[in-house]
Design an enzyme around this catalytic site. Structure first.
Site, PDB file in Angstrom:
ATOM      1  N   GLU A 286       0.816  -1.213   0.000  1.00  0.00           N
ATOM      2  CA  GLU A 286       0.000   0.000   0.000  1.00  0.00           C
ATOM      3  C   GLU A 286       0.854   1.269   0.000  1.00  0.00           C
ATOM      4  O   GLU A 286       0.563   2.228  -0.722  1.00  0.00           O
ATOM      5  CB  GLU A 286      -0.948   0.002   1.199  1.00  0.00           C
ATOM      6  CG  GLU A 286      -2.003  -1.084   1.187  1.00  0.00           C
ATOM      7  CD  GLU A 286      -3.101  -0.832   0.153  1.00  0.00           C
ATOM      8  OE1 GLU A 286      -3.035   0.170  -0.582  1.00  0.00           O
ATOM      9  OE2 GLU A 286      -4.034  -1.657   0.079  1.00  0.00           O
ATOM     10  N   ASP A 418      -5.235  -9.735  -8.122  1.00  0.00           N
ATOM     11  CA  ASP A 418      -5.476  -8.892  -9.284  1.00  0.00           C
ATOM     12  C   ASP A 418      -4.228  -8.288  -9.931  1.00  0.00           C
ATOM     13  O   ASP A 418      -3.933  -8.508 -11.107  1.00  0.00           O
ATOM     14  CB  ASP A 418      -6.470  -7.783  -8.921  1.00  0.00           C
ATOM     15  CG  ASP A 418      -6.071  -7.025  -7.656  1.00  0.00           C
ATOM     16  OD1 ASP A 418      -5.080  -7.401  -7.000  1.00  0.00           O
ATOM     17  OD2 ASP A 418      -6.768  -6.047  -7.318  1.00  0.00           O
ATOM     18  N   GLU A 559     -11.616   1.063 -10.378  1.00  0.00           N
ATOM     19  CA  GLU A 559     -11.246   0.087 -11.409  1.00  0.00           C
ATOM     20  C   GLU A 559     -12.127   0.137 -12.656  1.00  0.00           C
ATOM     21  O   GLU A 559     -11.628   0.016 -13.785  1.00  0.00           O
ATOM     22  CB  GLU A 559     -11.252  -1.328 -10.812  1.00  0.00           C
ATOM     23  CG  GLU A 559     -10.042  -1.664  -9.978  1.00  0.00           C
ATOM     24  CD  GLU A 559     -10.044  -0.988  -8.615  1.00  0.00           C
ATOM     25  OE1 GLU A 559      -8.971  -0.904  -7.979  1.00  0.00           O
ATOM     26  OE2 GLU A 559     -11.132  -0.546  -8.168  1.00  0.00           O
ATOM     27  N   SER A 648      -0.533   0.894 -10.181  1.00  0.00           N
ATOM     28  CA  SER A 648      -1.814   0.371  -9.713  1.00  0.00           C
ATOM     29  C   SER A 648      -2.616   1.388  -8.918  1.00  0.00           C
ATOM     30  O   SER A 648      -3.780   1.138  -8.601  1.00  0.00           O
ATOM     31  CB  SER A 648      -1.575  -0.876  -8.847  1.00  0.00           C
ATOM     32  OG  SER A 648      -2.757  -1.607  -8.682  1.00  0.00           O
TER      33      SER A 648
END
Length: 670
Positions: A286, A418, A559, A648
């Site tokens: 993160e 993912d 997303e 991401s």
């Protein structure tokens, strides 16, 4: 009563001046002759002679001062000359030609400050030399005696650069020949910042998106400034990493939107306040995608070195996470202690988390010239490449000590699985398509997904991506996170991957859209289950999508909008813009908080009285609003995808010498 005059002569008090006065004069005269032997000689000179002597002494003093200044000036020039030589050597190492520098030799914003030595840098060098020569008070404790030594005639011998950040060449000198070769190879391809000016929104939809961002940002500024995340309902804040996470994560969004005032305020806080010397455990994944990625992105976009320095400081603190025998990192790191450990809930790391660090750590090597960051992160990708998989698909847990997947672990394109697939493709693109097996592993994984995970719902034949529980039992469960996949597939097609991937991407994007529009709030749930026939979790009937009570919340994830952005860039189909606009309007209607900010939704299935959660994720500003802004733009050349790859967390990082994108031979509509 007796007193003592000069020379220790007794002077009778109250007596006459006869003998006492004579004795005092004689004593003083002798004393004067002893103390000032040149005085009588000076008194014998005429006024003209005295004048000429004074002029001569003055000329002699001026001559001495001139010689001293010339010596100091020569010393200064010697130091500057030595520094120029060092700078030129660094420029050669980085592949930069001195001949290409601006005519005035000055550094423009965004260029490497160690390459160009202009007038301002020369002035700083002269001041530094003056200080070392004693012109200023004190000595520089950081400079060794070997750095600056005195030679004949006051000449300064320069052996090391003066108070500059260590040159890249110096870093390689103490390494082995192999390491030095790696360092020089990395320096040849160093990515320099690409400062850009962004003019803000160019149409009404974009302006409304910017207004929405400002609504959220102003609330963060009022109630949570310098803290990690806003709690919009209680007008307070939540701490997670204690680093002002929302501020750091939002920097490049503000810059891209042209919000100069807001960006400057945040930049000032970063410069003056942000520190990573915090005794707190952070999640490696993160903090890497949000903080390291955010700082690197805005460094490339703005050219301000403070962002690079902060990113490198943070990256250095995270390196110990990779200190396992397998190279697979632990999930948690203490920023101050620089110690790492497995998560509290178990011994394993998430597969997606340890394989979604490579873009950021490679870029740390690109901007620093030090290959250690990329080496540690890429070793993880190499390790995964060698592990046994199910037709390219991986389980979602791996043990950092053994380096093996957890037995009977779930396979998913949702949480914990993912971004492994996302970064296979994006690593290949970021590094100029040099590593062929990254591309091959991605293509193999997509083939495996088609075989094992991609199914169609009843009765409307919606394509979705399910999961393999225990590695072999199919579940028709699809996370909102899996809606990243259409965009990643579209990006692959832009870079020459099979057009079949575009067909899957468009069908899956349509399913994600259905996950949104079938809810009362028009916002997608965290998880959906699909009807695939008897014996499955979803009841038979006319409903393709079923949302359970525990899965009905929405964190306002990006997303789906992310995939719309990529698909619109590739196909120019305006349907994707319209779908994105519907998402924005649903945010405005149901997630917007009257006092400022946006809140997560408790249940997307009802609009009777929408219940909000007292939480605004940092990715709402870093990703959701950024992708909405880019998607709605009239100018789709902003941040071209043959020059930038988004991490991401939607932070754009430059591509290293990548060839032009391959356009599909034809585009289809959704």
């Amino acid at each position: 009563m007796t007193s003592y005059g000069p020379g220790g002569v007794n002077i009778p008090m109250g007596g006459g001046l006869g003998i006492g006065t004579t004795n005092l004069y004689d004593a003083n005269s002798k004393q004067r002759r002893r103390l000032f032997p040149l005085w009588r000689t000076w008194n014998r000179f005429s006024k003209l002679q005295r004048y000429m002597l004074c002029c001569g002494l003055a000329l002699l003093g001026l001559f001495v001062i001139a010689r001293s200044s010339a010596s100091t000036g020569a010393a200064v020039e010697n130091v500057i000359s030595a520094r120029r030589k060092i700078v030129e050597e660094q420029a050669e190492l980085r592949g930069d030609l001195v001949a290409d520098l601006p005519p005035n030799g000055r550094r423009v914003k965004g260029e490497d400050p160690d390459i160009v030595l202009g007038e301002e840098e020369e002035d700083k060098d002269k001041n530094e030399v003056d200080r070392l020569l004693g012109a200023e008070t004190g000595q520089d404790e950081e400079m060794s005696n070997d750095s600056v030594g005195g030679g004949a005639g006051g000449e300064i011998v320069q052996e090391k650069p003066l108070r500059r950040r260590p040159p890249l060449r110096t870093a390689a000198v103490t390494q082995s020949t192999t390491q030095q070769g790696s360092m020089e190879k990395m320096q040849e391809g160093m990515v320099m910042p690409m400062p850009k000016t962004f003019t803000g929104p160019d149409n009404d939809r974009q302006r409304q998106v910017v207004d929405g961002f400002q609504w959220a940002w102003d609330a963060y500024k009022r109630y949570a400034w310098g803290h990690d995340e806003l709690k919009p309902l209680s007008r307070s804040y939540k701490e997670w990493f204690h680093i002002g996470l929302t501020l750091v994560d939002s920097l490049d969004t503000m810059y891209i939107m042209g919000l100069t005032k807001e960006f400057n305020e945040a930049q000032k806080w970063i410069t003056e306040t942000l520190t990573f010397e915090k005794d707190v455990d952070v999640n490696l994944f993160e903090i890497t995608i949000r903080a390291v990625g955010g700082l690197l992105s805005v460094y490339h976009l703005s050219g301000d070195d403070v962002f690079k320095e902060k990113a490198l400081d943070l990256g250095e603190r995270l390196l110990n996470a990779f200190g396992t025998s397998t190279g697979v990192p632990y999930s948690d790191v203490n920023l101050k202690k620089r110690s790492a450990h497995a998560p509290k809930w178990g011994p394993d790391s998430s597969s997606a988390e340890v394989t979604t660090l490579q873009l950021e750590f490679r870029d740390l090597s690109y901007v620093s010239g030090d290959p250690k960051y990329e080496a540690k992160a890429f070793r993880v990708s190499e390790h995964f490449h060698k592990l046994e998989k199910k037709n390219g698909l991986i389980p979602i847990f791996i043990n950092a000590i053994t380096g093996e997947f957890r037995p009977s672990s779930t396979i998913s394109f949702g949480a914990r699985g993912d971004s492994y697939y996302e970064y296979l493709l994006k690593q290949w693109i970021q590094d100029g398509k040099r590593v062929d097996w990254l591309r091959s592993d991605f293509i193999e994984a997509m083939a495996g997904a088609k075989t094992h995970l991609i199914k169609y719902s009843h009765p409307n034949h919606l394509l979705f991506v399910g999961e393999l529980l225990g590695g072999d039992h199919f579940s028709p469960k699809m996370d909102a996170l899996a809606c990243f996949l259409p965009g990643t597939l579209a990006l692959g097609v832009m870079n020459g991957l099979p057009l079949e991937h575009l067909e899957i991407a468009e069908q899956l994007a349509n399913t994600c859209h259905e996950m949104y529009v079938r809810q009362a709030t028009k916002l997608g749930p965290e998880i959906a289950h699909f009807n695939v026939g008897s014996g499955m979790e979803v009841p038979l009937g006319t409903v393709d999508i079923h949302v359970k009570d525990n899965d009905a919340h929405a964190l306002l994830r990006p997303e789906f909008v992310e995939s719309l952005f990529y698909l619109y860039r590739l196909t120019k189909n305006q349907t994707y813009q319209d779908w994105g606009w519907d998402v924005f309007q649903a945010l405005e209607k149901h997630a917007k908080v009257p006092n400022g900010g946006y809140a997560s939704i408790e249940d997307v299935r009802t609009t009777g009285k929408v219940r909000q959660r007292d939480h605004m994720e940092s990715f709402l500003l870093a990703e959701t609003f950024k992708y909405l802004f880019l998607l709605m733009g009239t100018d789709q050349s902003l941040l071209p995808l043959d020059e930038w790859v988004f991490n991401s967390e939607a932070h754009p990082l430059p591509i290293r010498k990548a060839p032009l994108l391959v356009k599909p031979s034809s585009s289809s509509s959704a």
